[in-house]
Enzyme design. Structure first.
Site, PDB file in Angstrom:
ATOM      1  N   GLY A  31       0.860  -1.187   0.000  1.00 39.46           N
ATOM      2  CA  GLY A  31       0.000   0.000   0.000  1.00 39.46           C
ATOM      3  C   GLY A  31       0.883   1.218   0.000  1.00 39.46           C
ATOM      4  CB  ALA A  34       3.001  -1.057   5.100  1.00 37.29           C
ATOM      5  CG  ASP A 147      -8.513   3.659   3.347  1.00 33.23           C
ATOM      6  OD1 ASP A 147      -9.191   4.121   2.408  1.00 33.23           O
ATOM      7  OD2 ASP A 147      -7.309   3.365   3.225  1.00 33.23           O
ATOM      8  CE  LYS A 149      -8.012   1.810  -0.185  1.00 35.40           C
ATOM      9  NZ  LYS A 149      -7.148   2.802  -0.822  1.00 35.40           N
ATOM     10  CG  ASN A 152      -7.801  -1.196   2.760  1.00 30.61           C
ATOM     11  OD1 ASN A 152      -6.720  -1.663   2.382  1.00 30.61           O
ATOM     12  ND2 ASN A 152      -8.005   0.104   2.913  1.00 30.61           N
ATOM     13  CG  ASP A 168      -4.970  -0.211   5.277  1.00 30.74           C
ATOM     14  OD1 ASP A 168      -4.403   0.372   6.217  1.00 30.74           O
ATOM     15  OD2 ASP A 168      -4.882   0.156   4.093  1.00 30.74           O
ATOM     16  CB  THR A 187      -9.572   5.935  -0.998  1.00 29.74           C
ATOM     17  OG1 THR A 187      -8.612   5.314  -0.127  1.00 29.74           O
ATOM     18  CG2 THR A 187      -9.243   5.617  -2.441  1.00 29.74           C
TER      19      THR A 187
HETATM   20  P1  ADP Z   1      -1.601  -0.104   3.332  1.00 32.00           P
HETATM   21  O1  ADP Z   1      -1.929   0.593   4.601  1.00 32.00           O
HETATM   22  O2  ADP Z   1      -0.217   0.219   2.903  1.00 32.00           O
HETATM   23  O3  ADP Z   1      -2.654   0.040   2.266  1.00 32.00           O
HETATM   24  P2  ADP Z   1      -2.635  -2.778   3.850  1.00 32.00           P
HETATM   25  O4  ADP Z   1      -2.785  -3.183   5.280  1.00 32.00           O
HETATM   26  O5  ADP Z   1      -3.877  -2.418   3.120  1.00 32.00           O
HETATM   27  O6  ADP Z   1      -1.527  -1.639   3.730  1.00 32.00           O
HETATM   28  O7  ADP Z   1      -1.870  -3.943   3.076  1.00 32.00           O
HETATM   29  C1  ADP Z   1      -1.556  -3.823   1.699  1.00 32.00           C
HETATM   30  C2  ADP Z   1      -2.000  -5.083   0.988  1.00 32.00           C
HETATM   31  O8  ADP Z   1      -1.301  -6.216   1.538  1.00 32.00           O
HETATM   32  C3  ADP Z   1      -3.484  -5.427   1.168  1.00 32.00           C
HETATM   33  O9  ADP Z   1      -4.297  -4.731   0.249  1.00 32.00           O
HETATM   34  C4  ADP Z   1      -3.459  -6.932   0.926  1.00 32.00           C
HETATM   35  O10 ADP Z   1      -3.363  -7.223  -0.455  1.00 32.00           O
HETATM   36  C5  ADP Z   1      -2.144  -7.365   1.587  1.00 32.00           C
HETATM   37  N1  ADP Z   1      -2.378  -7.749   3.009  1.00 32.00           N
HETATM   38  C6  ADP Z   1      -2.469  -6.911   4.071  1.00 32.00           C
HETATM   39  N2  ADP Z   1      -2.692  -7.578   5.224  1.00 32.00           N
HETATM   40  C7  ADP Z   1      -2.740  -8.894   4.896  1.00 32.00           C
HETATM   41  C8  ADP Z   1      -2.969 -10.097   5.654  1.00 32.00           C
HETATM   42  N3  ADP Z   1      -3.149 -10.068   6.966  1.00 32.00           N
HETATM   43  N4  ADP Z   1      -2.985 -11.280   4.973  1.00 32.00           N
HETATM   44  C9  ADP Z   1      -2.788 -11.306   3.620  1.00 32.00           C
HETATM   45  N5  ADP Z   1      -2.571 -10.197   2.857  1.00 32.00           N
HETATM   46  C10 ADP Z   1      -2.544  -9.007   3.474  1.00 32.00           C
HETATM   47 MG    MG Z   2      -4.639  -0.731   2.189  1.00 33.87          MG
END
Ligand code: ADP
Ligand code: MG
Length: 318
Positions: A31, A34, A147, A149, A152, A168, A187
């Site tokens: 994202g 991260a 957030d 969407k 997430n 997220d 967003t």
């Molecule tokens: P950001 O805050 O940078 O958007 P997210 O928490 O949404 O970060 O994580 C980015 C992406 O990583 C998610 O959209 C998903 O595809 C993947 N992801 C996040 N958490 C998990 C999880 N617990 N298990 C599997 N995939 C994950």
């Molecule tokens: Mg995200």
């Protein structure tokens, strides 16, 4: 090694110890702030997700804020089957790593891409019902996600009727009585009018996003998307959207009314999470959702819609 315990099973650890405990594997997603990788616990062999936050301050210290929001909200929310669990936090010099429960079925966004228009109504209802269950739990604890969407919302498996988990919590906040929070976050396509207008944030902000998400799940199109961010905001502010006949004529009146009652400009008049769960569209018996193929699916219609409002991954955050 263990520095602090902030909840029964959530520990804050030294980053240096992470390689003792976990082997980092392939990337799962990324994202704005991260990178998320699959990881394996070296002792038990169990798989988890490691969300790696670089410590470099992002624009206006946003990365630090997102990390802080995520740790504090996931640290206090009582466990719930529809909300990803935070298990450990490793603090290093240059990175902070959150060890999260692994959600194996990918993003709801990717699931949506498999359909030419939207999900069939029974599938959409099932997903939205589970999102509402997650959000009810947050709202009961005065937490707002901010957030919601398709990127997430993760699917537990690759099955068509998979359960979901909300992830997220980088923008999530605790709302305290008497405290007024204004924040231009979210967003663009999903933000509520009050966020754009820099008015106080309430739990109702999440309900607006659920209205937008329901529209997208049923149609594949984004209701307020304009040719520019300015136009998108103007459409949101004027609640300027419609149920395009081509796609929505196969969708039930109950589903359309559900969306209409969430996309209400005045936040106090919008359906709450409890009201949404009690809406006739949601109250259709669960058994109706077990035969997911039984309802008319817009995706089965031969008219493939390739249009400008097709929902795509949102690159921009406010
Ligand atoms: P950001 O805050 O940078 O958007 P997210 O928490 O949404 O970060 O994580 C980015 C992406 O990583 C998610 O959209 C998903 O595809 C993947 N992801 C996040 N958490 C998990 C999880 N617990 N298990 C599997 N995939 C994950
Ligand atoms: Mg995200």
């Amino acid at each position: 090694m263990l520095v602090m315990e902030n909840n029964a099973n959530r520990f804050i650890c030294n980053y240096e110890d992470i390689s003792d405990s976990y082997e980092l594997l392939e990337e799962l997603g990324r994202g704005k702030f991260a990178l998320v990788k699959k990881c394996r616990n070296k002792k038990t062999g169990e798989l988890f997700a490691a969300k790696v936050y670089g410590k470099r301050a992002g624009r206006r210290g946003e990365r630090a804020k997102a990390l802080n929001n995520e740790i504090s909200v996931l640290g206090i929310v009582p466990p719930h089957p529809r909300i990803v669990k935070l298990l450990e936090v490793y603090h290093g010099q240059t990175e902070v790593v959150l060890i999260l429960e692994l959600v194996k079925g990918g993003e709801l966004f990717e699931r949506l891409l498999q359909e030419s228009v939207g999900l069939c109504e029974a599938q959409a209802r099932r997903v939205i019902r589970q999102i509402l269950e997650a959000v009810r739990h947050l709202h009961q604890n005065n937490l707002v996600h901010l957030d919601i969407k398709p990127e997430n919302v993760l699917l537990v498996s690759h099955d068509k009727d998979s359960d979901i988990k909300l992830v997220d919590f980088g923008l999530a906040k605790m709302l305290k009585e008497g405290e007024i929070i204004r924040d231009m976050v979210g967003t663009p396509e999903f933000v509520a009018p009050e966020v754009i207008n820099y008015e106080p944030i309430t739990l109702a902000v999440d309900m607006w996003s659920i209205g937008v998400l329901t529209y997208i799940l049923l149609s594949g199109s984004s209701p307020f998307l304009g040719d520019s961010q300015q136009e998108t905001y103007s459409n949101i502010s004027h609640v300027d959207y419609d149920f395009e006949e081509e796609v929505f004529d196969t969708i039930s009146d109950n589903a359309k009314e559900f969306i209409t009652k969430l996309l209400v400009k005045k936040s106090s008049k919008r359906m709450t999470v409890e009201e949404s769960l009690n809406h006739p569209w949601m109250r259709m018996p669960l058994s109706a959702d077990t035969s997911l193929e039984s309802e008319t699916s817009p995706s089965k219609s031969p008219t493939l819609k390739v249009d400008r409002t097709r929902y795509r991954r949102s690159e921009v955050q406010i």
